[in-house]
Enzyme design. Sequence first.
Site, PDB file in Angstrom:
ATOM      1  N   GLY A  10       3.388  63.584  10.436  1.00 38.57           N
ATOM      2  CA  GLY A  10       4.470  63.261   9.491  1.00 38.57           C
ATOM      3  C   GLY A  10       4.718  64.443   8.457  1.00 38.57           C
ATOM      4  O   GLY A  10       5.631  64.287   7.712  1.00 38.57           O
ATOM      5  N   GLU A  56      -2.781  63.700  12.974  1.00 38.61           N
ATOM      6  CA  GLU A  56      -2.020  64.234  14.346  1.00 38.61           C
ATOM      7  C   GLU A  56      -0.949  65.033  13.918  1.00 38.61           C
ATOM      8  O   GLU A  56       0.381  64.780  13.923  1.00 38.61           O
ATOM      9  CB  GLU A  56      -1.399  62.979  15.007  1.00 38.61           C
ATOM     10  N   PRO A  57      -0.977  66.108  13.132  1.00 35.66           N
ATOM     11  CA  PRO A  57       0.079  66.938  12.645  1.00 35.66           C
ATOM     12  C   PRO A  57       0.904  67.529  13.838  1.00 35.66           C
ATOM     13  O   PRO A  57       0.078  68.030  14.763  1.00 35.66           O
ATOM     14  CB  PRO A  57      -0.688  68.067  11.799  1.00 35.66           C
ATOM     15  N   ARG A  81       4.798  69.010  13.259  1.00 37.40           N
ATOM     16  CA  ARG A  81       5.628  69.834  12.901  1.00 37.40           C
ATOM     17  C   ARG A  81       5.191  71.038  11.634  1.00 37.40           C
ATOM     18  O   ARG A  81       5.428  71.962  11.664  1.00 37.40           O
ATOM     19  CB  ARG A  81       6.656  69.091  12.047  1.00 37.40           C
ATOM     20  N   ARG A 119      18.310  69.594  17.373  1.00 31.05           N
ATOM     21  CA  ARG A 119      18.018  68.974  15.958  1.00 31.05           C
ATOM     22  C   ARG A 119      19.078  68.825  15.149  1.00 31.05           C
ATOM     23  O   ARG A 119      19.271  67.814  14.288  1.00 31.05           O
ATOM     24  CB  ARG A 119      16.875  69.595  15.206  1.00 31.05           C
ATOM     25  N   CYS A 135      30.403  71.974  25.267  1.00 28.37           N
ATOM     26  CA  CYS A 135      31.750  71.188  25.115  1.00 28.37           C
ATOM     27  C   CYS A 135      31.689  69.698  24.411  1.00 28.37           C
ATOM     28  O   CYS A 135      31.886  68.945  24.909  1.00 28.37           O
ATOM     29  CB  CYS A 135      32.475  70.949  26.485  1.00 28.37           C
ATOM     30  N   GLU A 136      30.880  70.109  23.154  1.00 31.60           N
ATOM     31  CA  GLU A 136      30.956  68.876  22.194  1.00 31.60           C
ATOM     32  C   GLU A 136      30.875  69.188  20.754  1.00 31.60           C
ATOM     33  O   GLU A 136      30.413  70.143  20.546  1.00 31.60           O
ATOM     34  CB  GLU A 136      29.453  68.188  22.390  1.00 31.60           C
TER      35      GLU A 136
HETATM   36  N1  LLP Z   1       1.678  61.214  15.980  1.00 30.94           N
HETATM   37  C1  LLP Z   1       2.568  60.190  16.628  1.00 30.94           C
HETATM   38  C2  LLP Z   1       2.260  59.057  17.081  1.00 30.94           C
HETATM   39  C3  LLP Z   1       4.075  60.712  16.370  1.00 30.94           C
HETATM   40  O1  LLP Z   1       4.907  59.607  17.053  1.00 30.94           O
HETATM   41  C4  LLP Z   1       4.330  61.847  15.940  1.00 30.94           C
HETATM   42  C5  LLP Z   1       5.734  62.238  15.876  1.00 30.94           C
HETATM   43  C6  LLP Z   1       3.370  62.630  15.515  1.00 30.94           C
HETATM   44  C7  LLP Z   1       1.989  62.175  15.390  1.00 30.94           C
HETATM   45  C8  LLP Z   1       3.695  64.049  14.863  1.00 30.94           C
HETATM   46  O2  LLP Z   1       4.568  63.920  13.684  1.00 30.94           O
HETATM   47  P1  LLP Z   1       4.928  65.517  13.048  1.00 30.94           P
HETATM   48  O3  LLP Z   1       3.329  65.584  12.159  1.00 30.94           O
HETATM   49  O4  LLP Z   1       5.389  66.327  13.867  1.00 30.94           O
HETATM   50  O5  LLP Z   1       5.663  65.030  11.979  1.00 30.94           O
HETATM   51  N2  LLP Z   1      12.203  65.050  17.283  1.00 30.94           N
HETATM   52  C9  LLP Z   1      11.956  64.712  15.683  1.00 30.94           C
HETATM   53  C10 LLP Z   1      10.606  64.443  15.334  1.00 30.94           C
HETATM   54  C11 LLP Z   1      10.055  63.178  16.281  1.00 30.94           C
HETATM   55  C12 LLP Z   1       8.704  62.991  15.829  1.00 30.94           C
HETATM   56  C13 LLP Z   1       8.305  61.805  16.792  1.00 30.94           C
HETATM   57  N3  LLP Z   1       6.784  61.499  16.560  1.00 30.94           N
HETATM   58  C14 LLP Z   1      12.674  66.087  14.977  1.00 30.94           C
HETATM   59  O6  LLP Z   1      12.973  67.111  15.615  1.00 30.94           O
HETATM   60  O7  LLP Z   1      12.583  65.924  13.771  1.00 30.94           O
END
Ligand code: LLP
Length: 421
Positions: A239, A272-273, A275, A311, A342-343
């Site tokens: 997150g 669990e990084p 992004r 995105r 086409c959107e």
């Molecule tokens: N752990 C779990 C259980 C998750 O559901 C997620 C992301 C992560 C870790 C990793 O989160 P991060 O560190 O990447 O924020 N498609 C969206 C993001 C969806 C995230 C879903 N879960 C976007 O493009 O912004």
Amino acid sequence: MHYFDYRDGELFVEDVSLNRLAAEVGVPAYVYSARTLRRHFTVFDQAFAGTDHLVCFAVKALSNLSVLRLFAAMGSGFDIVSRGELMRCLRAGADPRKIVFSGVGKTADEITAALKAGILMFNVESGPELYQIAEIARGLKMRAPVSLRVNPDLDPGTHPHISTGHRTSKFGVPLSQLAAYYTRARDLKELELVGLSTHIGSQITEPGPFREAGQKLAEAVRAILAQGVQLKYLDLGGGVGVPYQDESVELGDYAAAILGPLRGLNLTFIAEPGRVIAGNAGVLVTRVLYVKETDVKRFIVIDGAMNDLIRPALYDAYHAIWPVTKRPDAALALADVVGPVCESGDFFARDRMLPLPRPADLLAVMGAGAYGFVMSSNYNSRTRPPEVLVDGSHWHIVRERETFDDLIRGEKLVELKPNGQ
Ligand code: LLP
């Protein structure tokens, strides 16, 4: 921090010119910087130095085999949400004992495969799932390591589509029911309750929500320990946000916010990084097709589209757009950058001030490393772009551009009579 930089007005990825790369592999193309990926992983990992911890890269953010292989070699664990992601990790040489399995809808096949692979733990999201895992483990004469995913009921202050920690979301079990869950888990002898976990949302740019989640989970852990249950892991999910535009994210603040409440608990901390590791390590390189002027608008039509990077369409997300070659004479102009699909939702930027490019110029859509290629599709029967991994002055095509044959693989040409049978 990333390794995409201009040299004499030309955009380079590490030591590779994007112009040269595009000439060889064509566009659109995803290009990742290995040096950036390594750096982000190391900086994140080091933010928790001194604390027993395991970083499990969230495979969903960027799941190319070569990228997973790189992280595995650096000692990373992985957070997976499907059998496909499990298979990718194993194929990439990941240590299964460093894999955590998240998600609200694990199928029996997925649970079986993960148990057989010997993963670290399942982050369990409901009572029925708990029983399902126990039953499958019994059939296999195994014990399943489980952690309960808690819904801490808080607002992480991010886009609603990627916010998961509120009590109205489908994720996790309510804190109020946790005691009942761990009693159940304890009574099922096929289960080993090893931890608690949560994931409150994505692209969070303030440490506050993490502190709050950490506090709530630490309190829950204490209550469980008081019952004589010995836990090993506390998993606070992913997150952490990245600066797409002008957001500032301080990893040190994030680590302090999380570690504060966990002090003295004697648990291994899991993160669990996704992004924050991959986001700014990749770009989507595209070419300008046309510059179209109407009475009220200017459109820069490029050959990349929402099927390549969804995105902006899905979250109204901001991605910086840089010229691959700077034109000293380019005037700054207000424009929408759009794709050929086409959107009207097929845009990369709206009312954006940027140096006005000319047809055939290359543009780099920045910050496309996470949730870029992995969310791409074949909409409008467009073949998906290749993925290229740059490392210093070398580059590797780590996924080929799709072909028409890829597009129709598995389709059958059935002849039906025009007027029915
Ligand atoms: N752990 C779990 C259980 C998750 O559901 C997620 C992301 C992560 C870790 C990793 O989160 P991060 O560190 O990447 O924020 N498609 C969206 C993001 C969806 C995230 C879903 N879960 C976007 O493009 O912004």
